[in-house]
Every structure is written in structure tokens, then in C-alpha cells.
Design an enzyme around this catalytic site. Structure first.
Site, PDB file in Angstrom:
ATOM      1  CB  ILE A   1      -7.710 -33.341   0.289  1.00 19.78           C
ATOM      2  CG1 ILE A   1      -9.083 -32.780   0.674  1.00 19.78           C
ATOM      3  CG2 ILE A   1      -7.290 -32.872  -1.077  1.00 19.78           C
ATOM      4  CD1 ILE A   1      -9.049 -31.309   1.050  1.00 19.78           C
ATOM      5  CG  ASP A   2     -12.043 -34.846   2.942  1.00 18.88           C
ATOM      6  OD1 ASP A   2     -11.403 -33.791   3.069  1.00 18.88           O
ATOM      7  OD2 ASP A   2     -13.213 -34.890   2.527  1.00 18.88           O
TER       8      ASP A   2
ATOM      9  CG  MET B   1     -11.813 -28.228   2.828  1.00 21.73           C
ATOM     10  SD  MET B   1     -11.902 -28.738   1.113  1.00 21.73           S
ATOM     11  CE  MET B   1     -12.876 -27.395   0.437  1.00 21.73           C
TER      12      MET B   1
ATOM     13  CD  GLU C   1     -14.942 -28.819   5.480  1.00 18.70           C
ATOM     14  OE1 GLU C   1     -15.091 -27.743   4.901  1.00 18.70           O
ATOM     15  OE2 GLU C   1     -14.942 -29.926   4.892  1.00 18.70           O
TER      16      GLU C   1
ATOM     17  NE  ARG D   1      -7.658  -9.464  12.917  1.00 23.00           N
ATOM     18  CZ  ARG D   1      -7.863  -8.692  13.961  1.00 23.00           C
ATOM     19  NH1 ARG D   1      -8.462  -9.190  15.034  1.00 23.00           N
ATOM     20  NH2 ARG D   1      -7.471  -7.427  13.971  1.00 23.00           N
TER      21      ARG D   1
END
Ligand code: F6P
Length: 363
Positions: free
Chosen positions: A141-142, A184, A237, A281
Site C-alpha cells: 500500500i506504501d 500509513m 505515520e 481531534r
């Protein structure tokens, strides 16, 4: 009598949408068109070390095109060259590659098809150098694999992240809040960049561009002054502040790439709230990005790459990964893939486009 060719498929590293589409396509083309027998290795490189596999028939792969995950199981820790063994309460690492290679030779394979990211394909390259015929397929996915413009799984992850950002948008607007969406991408910010642009993020933070918290706070305050009483921040992240550090969530000792990230969004949220006084948030999308059905784009990509991989096997062109360059499918030497991650270039067209629309990258 000429023996029937046999290939084995292995899936390693983090799962992602599209792996089953590859398993299906490779198996169907191999059995249907080439008369090749197919074996599925179970749980990535664990299966090779421990001799765990199963035969894959046509029927085994029917109906899995749209299924997330991998029907073969995977592992982010198994590495035959540095195999972790639990001894009491400590880990020992052993080079079990000789056992792995012996097991593979016993299977009498024409080729081992390795589906994975740079970790899995790095090990595949070592096996190739040790005499195993290997072909690789680019999964993550990266989207951070060298030698290919795109990996399968990326488009699906971007689509899930974008849906998340869209949903966050309305609640941010209703409550006049700053909402941070962490996605991610530990070394490269492809998912954050693409989903950030697709979801209209006001601030996009990626590992490649260390951020200045005061610039972010200014951007948020400025939007407020102009009547936009909410802001959306999309953060990878692996993003970090200028002169600061990444946020480590855990260390997975048995993994060669042992650091797992997560939580930078909360750190950033607290700081934004403190500096601006605006309610903030954070939502961490994490593994949600790796689940579910692949997008049509990923299904098509997975299918195309798989047929190309079987072509390579037929031509006995081993030691390559199939990839995409422009509009073509290409072969990339595995040694080039294993040279480290493909990060987002700072002059990437999407960064430039976002900047000219007013998106802040924290720099
Ligand atoms: O390599 C894919 C990836 O999803 C990274 O973006 C992320 O940092 C990591 O895997 C998470 O790994 P794990 O599944 O071990 O938590």
C-alpha cells in the site's frame, strides 16, 4: 517422459488488497494456458523454512479476485537468512537459508513467485543469488518500491483513506474543529499525499518534508480568520517535525525492519490545540487501509502484472520483478528493487499542484 512444470507462489510482508487477485491470475494462467502445476507456500517465508504448502487448483482460486488479504497467509517477520526462534524469554536468530533452499529444491520448482514489498523481494533476491529461480511482483500500500511507478494495493489504500477523509470533513465542518487523519506510510508519504489531495486536505504532512508546528498553527489560524472554522490535516505515520523524531509505537524484535510507527497524529493534535486554542481531534486509519476489496484499478494492475510474470517464467527470465513504467509493464532486476525505499521526490508534480492550490506541507 517430460516432467510437468511446477511453480510456487509465496506472499510476504504486510497484506493489502489485490494479493488474491495476483494469486488467482498467476494460478489461472499457469494452469489454463501453460499447463503448469501451482503450489501455494503458506505464511510467507515461514512456509519455506517449515515445509508448509498446499497445491493450488483452478477451483481454489475461483472467486477470490475481490477478496482482501491473502488466502496463503503472510508474515512480516519470517526471514530464512535471519530466522527468529524463541528461546525461553529471549529471541535467537539463525541462518536457516540452507534448510529453506533444500526444501525448495525438493519441490523441484521451475520458479518461486514472490509477491511482496522490498523486504520480501530483498529475501527473494538473496534466494535467487543462492540458485533459486525467482520472479517478483510488487505489492504494498506504501507504493515505495523502486523500479516501478506503482505497486498494487496503493490505489485501494488511497481510496479507503480518501473515503475516511471525506467522512471526517463533514464532522470537522459541523463542529468547527481541526481534524487530523493519520495514514500509513512509514518511510514514504505516497498515501498521505494522494489521499490528502483527493480528500482536499488543508495540510498534508509526509516523511519527506519535516514540518514546523508554527507554520501549521498559522495556516489553521489564518483559515479561521477567513471564516473557515475547520481544517483537515492528513499526516503520514512517518512524518516528523523539523529537528524532531518519528513516533514509535512498538518494536517487533523478530522483524528485520523492527520499528512500527503510529501516534504522530495525537502528538500533533495536542500541539495544535495548545498553540491555537482550537479544538482538535485525531483519527488513526492504520490497518484499515490494508483491508477489504481491491479497487478496479488494482484488480486490473494485479492481473496485468501476473500475466507478465508468467511470461517471464516461460522465458526462464529469473531474478526480476515485474513493474510499471509509464504505460508499459517492465522487468526490473531484483537487485535494483532491494536498494531501499522509493520516497516522494520533493519536486513531485502532485506536491507542486497541491501547493499552488494553497495546501500547506508544514514547511
Ligand atoms: O509496509 C506496509 C505497512 O502497512 C506500513 O505502512 C506500516 O508502517 C506497516 O506496514 C505496519 O506493519 P504491521 O502490520 O506490522 O503493523
Amino acid at each position: 517422459m517430460k516432467r510437468r512444470k511446477r511453480i510456487a507462489i509465496l506472499t510476504g510482508g504486510g497484506d493489502c488488497p489485490g494479493i488474491n487477485a495476483v494469486i488467482r491470475a498467476v494460478t489461472k494462467v499457469a494452469i489454463n494456458e501453460k499447463g503448469i502445476e501451482v503450489i501455494g507456500i503458506l505464511d510467507g517465508y515461514h512456509g519455506i523454512v517449515n515445509n508448509r504448502y498446499r497445491k493450488l487448483d483452478y477451483e481454489d482460486v475461483a472467486g477470490i479476485l475481490t477478496l482482501g488479504g491473502t488466502i496463503l497467509g503472510t508474515s512480516k517477520t519470517a526471514n530464512p537468512y535471519r530466522y527468529a526462534i524463541q528461546k525461553g524469554n529471549h529471541l535467537e536468530f539463525k541462518d536457516l537459508s540452507k534448510i529453506a533452499i533444500k526444501n525448495l529444491k525438493k519441490l523441484d520448482l521451475t520458479c518461486l513467485v514472490c509477491i511482496g514489498g522490498d523486504g520480501t523481494l530483498g529475501i527473494a533476491h538473496r534466494l535467487f543469488k543462492d540458485g533459486i529461480p525467482v520472479v517478483g511482483l510488487p505489492k504494498t500500500i506504501d507504493n515505495d518500491l523502486r523500479g516501478t511507478d506503482i505497486t498494487f494495493g496503493f490505489d485501494s489504500a488511497v481510496s479507503i483513506a480518501t473515503e475516511g477523509i471525506d467522512r471526517i470533513h463533514t464532522t470537522a465542518q459541523s463542529h468547527h474543529r481541526i481534524m487530523i487523519v493519520e495514514v500509513m506510510g512509514h518511510r514514504a508519504g505516497w498515501v498521505a499525499l494522494y489521499s490528502g489531495v483527493a480528500g482536499g486536505g488543508d495540510i498534508i504532512l509526509i516523511p519527506e518534508i519535516p514540518y514546523d508546528i508554527h507554520i501549521i498553527a498559522e495556516k489553521v489560524k489564518d483559515r479561521n480568520k477567513k471564516g473557515k472554522r475547520f481544517s483537515i490535516v492528513v499526516i503520514a505515520e512517518g512524518a516528523k517535525p523539523k529537528g524532531g523524531d518519528i513516533v514509535i509505537q512498538r518494536i517487533v524484535k523478530e522483524s528485520s525492519d523492527s520499528i512500527r510507527l503510529g501516534g504522530i497524529g495525537f502528538v500533533l493534535g495536542e500541539q495544535i490545540e495548545k498553540i491555537t486554542g482550537l479544538e482538535t481531534r485525531t483519527v488513526v486509519m492504520g490497518h484499515l487501509l490494508r483491508g477489504g476489496s481491491p479497487t478496479p484499478f488494482d484488480r486490473i494492475l494485479a492481473t496485468g502484472l501476473s500475466t507478465k510474470a508468467v511470461d517471464l517464467i516461460e522465458k526462464k527470465k529469473f531474478g526480476y520483478m515485474v513493474g510499471v513504467k509509464g504505460n508499459s509493464l517492465v522487468n526490473v532486476p531484483l537487485k535494483d528493487v532491494a536498494k531501499g525505499p522509493r520516497i516522494v521526490p520533493l519536486n513531485h508534480a502532485m506536491i507542486k499542484a497541491a501547493r499552488s492550490l494553497g495546501t500547506c506541507f508544514g514547511d
